[in-house]
Enzyme design. Structure first.
Site, PDB file in Angstrom:
ATOM      1  N   LYS A  79       0.849  -1.210   0.000  1.00  0.00           N
ATOM      2  CA  LYS A  79       0.000   0.000   0.000  1.00  0.00           C
ATOM      3  C   LYS A  79       0.876   1.248   0.000  1.00  0.00           C
ATOM      4  O   LYS A  79       1.959   1.255   0.608  1.00  0.00           O
ATOM      5  CB  LYS A  79      -0.881  -0.048   1.253  1.00  0.00           C
ATOM      6  CG  LYS A  79      -1.956   1.025   1.329  1.00  0.00           C
ATOM      7  CD  LYS A  79      -2.823   0.820   2.572  1.00  0.00           C
ATOM      8  CE  LYS A  79      -3.919   1.852   2.718  1.00  0.00           C
ATOM      9  NZ  LYS A  79      -4.743   1.648   3.909  1.00  0.00           N
ATOM     10  N   SER A 160      -9.527   1.471   3.283  1.00  0.00           N
ATOM     11  CA  SER A 160      -8.772   2.272   2.346  1.00  0.00           C
ATOM     12  C   SER A 160      -7.713   1.501   1.555  1.00  0.00           C
ATOM     13  O   SER A 160      -7.090   2.055   0.662  1.00  0.00           O
ATOM     14  CB  SER A 160      -8.090   3.417   3.098  1.00  0.00           C
ATOM     15  OG  SER A 160      -7.190   2.894   4.070  1.00  0.00           O
ATOM     16  N   SER A 184      -9.466  -0.939   7.455  1.00  0.00           N
ATOM     17  CA  SER A 184      -9.038  -0.693   6.073  1.00  0.00           C
ATOM     18  C   SER A 184      -8.422  -1.867   5.345  1.00  0.00           C
ATOM     19  O   SER A 184      -8.279  -1.814   4.132  1.00  0.00           O
ATOM     20  CB  SER A 184      -8.065   0.479   6.020  1.00  0.00           C
ATOM     21  OG  SER A 184      -8.796   1.668   5.964  1.00  0.00           O
TER      22      SER A 184
END
Ligand code: GLN
Length: 497
Positions: A79, A160, A184
Site C-alpha cells: 500500500k 482504504s 481498512s
C-alpha cells in the site's frame, strides 16, 4: 508463460524449487497482467524495472539453491502509505505526490529479506482516511468482481486498502500489505473476496508506515488463502527496535494450519448480538447463520455474546481518529518535505496555502474537527471521554473472551456497493456504515480476520465473515479460519490461468 499459475504461495514455491516455473517469468507475467488490468486502478505505481531486478536475483538464488527466503520470487504489492526506499510513497495525496523515502518500512524490508518481489505500490484513500478507495489523487479503484467496469456503476473495492485487495484478487500478486486503523484491510478484503488480516496491536512494526491513528494503526495482510496469510505473517511479525510499541519478546512462528487435522470440539464461538444491526443484508445474515451452524455441527459450542458498547464505537472512533489525525498532519507544513505552495510571501501564508492545496477536503475536515476536540475547553468533554469509552469497548472484548474463544461476525453489512451510489454520501457517513463491524477490534487492539465465504446469489459478489480473537491468539484465529476456508473453498474461484 502459458502454465496455469497456482493459487497458493506454497504451491508457487514448490514450482520454483522444481524448476517448473521461474521467478523472472512469473514477475514478467504479473507486470503484463497489471498492465492489462490498468483499468482497475489498483496501483498508484508499478515498479517494473526494480521488480525485474528483484526477480532476476531470485531466479539466481533458485539456480544456486542458496540463500532462499520463505517468499522467494513471490509477486507482492505494498500500500502506498508504507515507505519504500527510492520508490515514491504518496499516501494517494497531492501533499506527498513527489515524496521518495530513503528507507524501507520494517514490514516491507522483511518481505524483501524473504525474497518477495515488489510489483508496485497500491492505491488507497488519501492517508488511509476512507473505506472505499474513492478519495485518491489517482482516482477510484474498481472492484474486479464488478459486472461493469465502464462508467460509474462499477463496484467499489472497499478501503482504504482497496488497491492492495484488488492486486491480490485480480491475480497480479500473491500477497499485499494494507494498513488497518478501523478496518481498512478487512473491509476491502471482504468486498474483493480475499483474506484480510489485522494482527494484535504491537506484533507488526509500524516503522515506516505513515501514521493515521498511531494508537490503532497496524499493518494488514491480504492474501488469497489463510495459509498464505500465516506465511506472510511469520515473515514480518516480531519486535522492531525502531518501533517502541512493538511487543518485545521474540515472535514465535505460527505453524501453517492443516485444515483436515483441525478439531473444533469444545471450541467456543460467540455471536455478538449487537452486530445484528440496521443495514445488515439478508444474504450476509444468512451466510453468518450458516457458518455458525457449520461450526456447531463440527462440535463447536456456539453461543450469543454481548458487546454492549458497540453502538458507541463509531462516535468514539471518529473523535479519537480526528484528534490523532490533527496532530499527525501537523508535520506537513510545506517547509521540510511534501507539497510546497509558491504563495510564500509570509511563513503563515506558505503553511496555509501548502496545506490548503496539498490535502483533500476529507483530511482538512478531520484536522479541523480534531483541533476542535483538543481545544482546552473541549479536551475533557470529548477527547478524555472518548478515551474512557474506548476502554469500555476494549473491556467488552475482554469480558466476552472469558466465555468464548472466537467471535464470529460479518465484516461488512452487504456486498460491495456501486461507486455512484457510494459517493452520494460523505466520507463520515460512509465510514459509519463501512467500519461498523471492523473498528471495535482496533480499539481493543485484538486480532481479526476477514474470510471470503461465498458469492452472493443476487449480485455474484463476494460475501465474507470476520473472526476476532483475544490478543496474541493468532494461532487459534488462523486455525478456525482455515477450517471454515476448507469447508467453503472460496479460493477455488481463483483458479485462473
Ligand atoms: N474508514 C476508517 C477511517 O477512515 C478506517 C480507515 C483505516 O482503517 N485506515 O478512518
Amino acid at each position: 508463460m502459458n502454465r496455469r499459475l497456482p493459487i497458493k504461495l506454497s504451491e508457487l514455491s514448490e514450482l520454483f524449487r522444481t524448476k517448473t516455473l521461474d521467478p523472472l517469468s512469473v514477475t514478467e507475467n504479473a507486470l503484463a497482467l497489471a498492465d492489462r488490468l490498468r483499468n482497475l486502478n489498483a496501483f498508484s505505481r508499478i515498479c517494473s524495472s526494480s521488480a525485474l531486478q528483484q526477480a532476476k536475483e531470485s531466479s539466481q538464488r533458485y539456480r544456486d539453491g542458496k540463500g532462499l527466503g520463505t517468499l522467494d520470487g513471490a509477486p507482492i504489492a505494498v500500500k502506498d502509505n508504507f515507505c519504500t526506499e527510492n520508490v515514491h510513497t504518496t499516501c494517494a495525496s497531492r501533499m506527498l505526490e513527489n515524496f521518495v523515502p530513503t528507507y524501507d518500512a520494517t514490514v516491507y524490508a522483511r518481505l524483501k529479506q524473504c525474497g518477495a518481489v515488489l510489483i508496485g505500490k497500491t492505491n488507497m484513500d488519501q492517508y488511509g482516511m476512507g473505506s472505499g478507495t474513492v478519495d485518491s489523487i489517482f482516482g477510484p479503484t474498481k472492484n474486479c468482481w464488478s459486472d461493469n467496469l465502464d462508467g460509474k456503476d462499477f463496484r467499489i473495492a472497499g478501503g482504504s486498502s482497496g488497491g492492495s485487495a484488488t492486486a491480490v484478487a485480480s491475480g497480479v500478486c500473491f500477497a499485499a500489505l494494507g494498513s488497518d486503523t478501523g478496518g481498512s484491510t478487512r473491509n476491502p478484503a471482504s468486498y474483493c473476496g480475499v483474506v484480510g488480516f489485522k494482527s494484535t496491536y504491537g506484533l507488526l512494526s509500524r516503522h515506516g508506515l505513515i501514521p493515521l491513528v498511531n494508537s490503532m494503526d497496524v499493518p494488514g495482510i491480504i492474501t488469497r488463502t489463510v495459509e498464505d496469510c500465516v506465511a506472510v505473517f511469520n515473515a514480518i511479525a516480531g519486535p522492531d527496535e525502531r518501533d517502541s510499541t512493538t511487543f518485545k519478546p521474540p515472535f514465535k512462528q505460527i505453524p501453517i494450519p492443516e485444515a483436515d487435522q483441525i478439531s473444533l470440539k469444545g471450541l467456543r464461538i460467540g455471536i455478538p448480538i449487537e452486530y445484528h444491526c440496521p443495514g445488515l443484508s439478508n444474504e450476509v445474515l444468512e451466510t453468518w447463520t450458516k457458518v455458525a451452524d457449520m461450526l456447531e455441527d463440527a462440535g463447536a459450542i456456539v453461543k450469543s455474546v454481548s458487546l454492549p458498547y458497540t453502538s458507541a464505537s463509531i462516535f468514539v472512533y471518529s473523535i479519537l481518529n480526528q484528534c490523532e489525525v490533527s496532530s499527525n498532519m501537523a508535520r506537513y507544513d510545506g517547509i521540510e518535505y511534501g507539497y510546497r505552495s509558491d504563495e510564500n510571501h509570509s511563513t503563515e501564508r506558505l503553511y496555509a496555502r501548502s496545506r490548503a492545496k496539498g490535502f483533500n477536503s476529507v483530511v482538512k475536515n478531520r484536522i479541523l474537527a480534531g483541533n476542535f476536540f483538543l481545544l482546552r475547553k473541549n479536551y475533557d468533554k470529548y477527547f478524555q471521554k472518548a478515551l474512557k469509552v474506548r476502554r469500555l469497548i476494549a473491556e467488552d472484548f475482554t469480558r466476552a473472551f472469558r466465555s468464548v474463544d472466537i467471535i464470529l461476525s460479518p465484516t461488512t453489512l452487504s456486498t460491495a456497493p456501486r461507486y455512484d451510489e457510494f459517493v452520494r454520501s460523505n466520507n463520515r457517513d460512509q465510514c459509519a456504515v463501512q467500519d461498523f463491524c471492523t473498528q471495535p477490534a482496533n480499539m481493543g487492539g485484538v486480532p481479526a480476520l476477514s474470510l471470503p465465504v461465498r458469492l452472493s446469489t443476487e449480485d455474484k459478489l463476494p460475501i465474507s465473515l470476520q473472526l476476532t480473537a483475544p490478543s496474541f491468539s493468532e494461532q487459534n484465529l488462523f486455525k478456525v479460519a482455515s477450517w471454515i476456508e476448507n469447508e467453503v473453498q472460496f479460493y477455488r474461484h481463483y483458479a485462473y490461468s
